[in-house]
Design a protein around this motif. Structure first.
Motif, short mmCIF file in Angstrom:
data_model
loop_
_atom_site.label_atom_id
_atom_site.label_comp_id
_atom_site.label_asym_id
_atom_site.label_seq_id
_atom_site.Cartn_x
_atom_site.Cartn_y
_atom_site.Cartn_z
N GLU A 9 0.83 -1.21 0.00
CA GLU A 9 0.00 0.00 0.00
C GLU A 9 0.86 1.26 0.00
O GLU A 9 0.53 2.26 -0.64
CB GLU A 9 -0.91 -0.01 1.23
CG GLU A 9 -2.06 -1.00 1.15
CD GLU A 9 -3.02 -0.65 0.03
OE1 GLU A 9 -3.58 0.46 0.05
OE2 GLU A 9 -3.17 -1.47 -0.89
N VAL A 10 1.98 1.21 0.75
CA VAL A 10 2.88 2.37 0.77
C VAL A 10 3.43 2.62 -0.63
O VAL A 10 3.45 3.76 -1.12
CB VAL A 10 4.04 2.14 1.77
CG1 VAL A 10 5.10 3.24 1.62
CG2 VAL A 10 3.51 2.09 3.18
N PHE A 11 3.88 1.55 -1.28
CA PHE A 11 4.44 1.70 -2.63
C PHE A 11 3.38 2.23 -3.60
O PHE A 11 3.64 3.14 -4.40
CB PHE A 11 4.98 0.35 -3.12
CG PHE A 11 5.48 0.38 -4.53
CD1 PHE A 11 6.72 0.94 -4.83
CD2 PHE A 11 4.71 -0.13 -5.57
CE1 PHE A 11 7.18 0.98 -6.13
CE2 PHE A 11 5.16 -0.09 -6.87
CZ PHE A 11 6.40 0.47 -7.15
N ASN A 12 2.17 1.66 -3.52
CA ASN A 12 1.11 2.12 -4.41
C ASN A 12 0.73 3.57 -4.16
O ASN A 12 0.47 4.34 -5.09
CB ASN A 12 -0.13 1.22 -4.25
CG ASN A 12 0.10 -0.17 -4.80
OD1 ASN A 12 0.90 -0.35 -5.73
ND2 ASN A 12 -0.57 -1.17 -4.22
N GLY A 13 0.70 3.95 -2.87
CA GLY A 13 0.37 5.32 -2.54
C GLY A 13 1.40 6.30 -3.07
O GLY A 13 1.05 7.35 -3.63
N LEU A 14 2.67 5.96 -2.92
CA LEU A 14 3.73 6.84 -3.42
C LEU A 14 3.70 6.92 -4.94
O LEU A 14 3.97 7.97 -5.52
CB LEU A 14 5.10 6.33 -2.93
CG LEU A 14 5.36 6.47 -1.43
CD1 LEU A 14 6.67 5.78 -1.06
CD2 LEU A 14 5.42 7.94 -1.02
N ARG A 15 3.37 5.79 -5.58
CA ARG A 15 3.32 5.78 -7.05
C ARG A 15 2.14 6.61 -7.55
O ARG A 15 2.29 7.39 -8.49
CB ARG A 15 3.20 4.33 -7.53
CG ARG A 15 3.18 4.18 -9.04
CD ARG A 15 3.23 2.70 -9.43
NE ARG A 15 2.17 1.95 -8.79
CZ ARG A 15 0.91 1.91 -9.23
NH1 ARG A 15 0.56 2.58 -10.31
NH2 ARG A 15 -0.01 1.20 -8.60
#
Length: 303
Positions: A9-15
């Motif tokens: 979720e962190v990676f998706n949010g940053l992307r």
């Protein structure tokens, strides 16, 4: 499983919010660079004070023949008056504050002046026009006032000078630079908090459907909020790392390589000082992210 989900979720949010995340990184980088620069400037001021204040002396000038000072109405300081002044400095109540006392006669003062007078600006002076003096090195230069008060009113003393006055202007300028950098840092930190808050809020709004589903299946508030908090922390931490790296490069190449080679008599800050400041920059970055998260997530991810 939870860790994989959170990091995903962190990676998706940053992307998804890459532009805003990049803005957070850059604003945090600039603001923490000001914070680090202010800290390093103050460390440089402290180094200069330790170095230069330790070298300067207190000068106790003795009465010349034609002084206008009331204490010097009797003319030149007598040997008895000089002995009394030396006794106060070496054996009086201020003796623990005095590291060394050196007497400079009028003849010695004249010879020293002539050695420094390479362009003969003082060619008309004679030894009789000079003042004898005691050059006093203190164990603690900050205690100048105590020593000065002990001898300033004695017979035979014309004037007491503290050579630290020479550096006061420079230190005032450097302290002003520290305050300016700290002020700019405070403004930039506020901007960073507001930007991180906005980023987290937009990220929470864009994923409201997912967070609603998580609440319906019984996910805890901590599990829902954790990815958003980590997004802000990651962006702020990257900004802190960039700030620390930028400061280290500036000190390494501008100060250690260039300035130290140009002005050799100054004790400069170095890479170790930057490494001492860097952990505080990381701590401030994490604190910024935490404050922004607490101010935002309670409202937009309420269970």
């Amino acid at each position: 499983m939870r860790l994989r989900f959170i990091f995903g979720e962190v990676f998706n949010g940053l992307r998804r919010n890459s532009t805003m995340a990049l803005s957070v990184v850059l604003v945090t980088f600039v603001s923490l660079t000001f914070v680090g620069a202010a800290a390093l400037t103050q460390m440089q001021v402290d180094k200069l004070k330790d170095d230069w204040y330790g070298k300067v002396e207190v000068s106790v000038f003795l009465c010349p023949e034609n002084s206008r000072e009331v204490r010097c109405v009797d003319g030149l300081a007598t040997p008895a008056e000089e002995d009394a002044i030396r006794d106060v400095l070496e054996n009086g109540s201020v003796a623990p504050l005095v590291e060394e006392v050196e007497y400079e006669s009028r003849e010695e003062a004249f010879e020293n002046l002539r050695e420094r007078d390479t362009d003969n600006r003082f060619a008309q002076l004679t030894a009789e026009a000079m003042q004898a003096s005691f050059r006093v090195k203190l164990t603690d230069p900050e205690q100048f006032e105590v020593v000065a008060d002990a001898v300033a009113g004695m017979d035979g003393v014309d004037e007491v000078q503290d050579q630290r006055e020479i550096f006061k202007g420079l230190f005032s300028l450097l302290n002003a630079a520290t305050f300016i950098a700290a002020g700019l840092a405070a403004v930039m930190l506020l901007a960073a908090v507001l930007l991180i808050t906005t980023t987290i809020r937009l990220s929470a709004l864009s994923r409201r459907r997912e967070t609603n589903i998580m609440r319906m299946v019984g996910a805890s508030r901590g599990l829902i909020q954790m990815p958003f908090m980590l997004e802000g922390a990651v962006a702020a931490t990257l900004g802190a790392v960039l700030a620390g790296t930028g400061l280290w490069l500036a000190v390494r190449y501008l100060i250690e390589d260039w300035l130290r080679g140009s002005v050799t008599f100054v004790d400069y800050i170095n890479g170790d000082d930057v490494l001492a400041v860097a952990p505080w920059l990381l701590l401030i970055a994490v604190a910024l992210a935490a404050v922004a998260s607490l101010a935002t997530l309670g409202r937009y991810t309420r269970a």
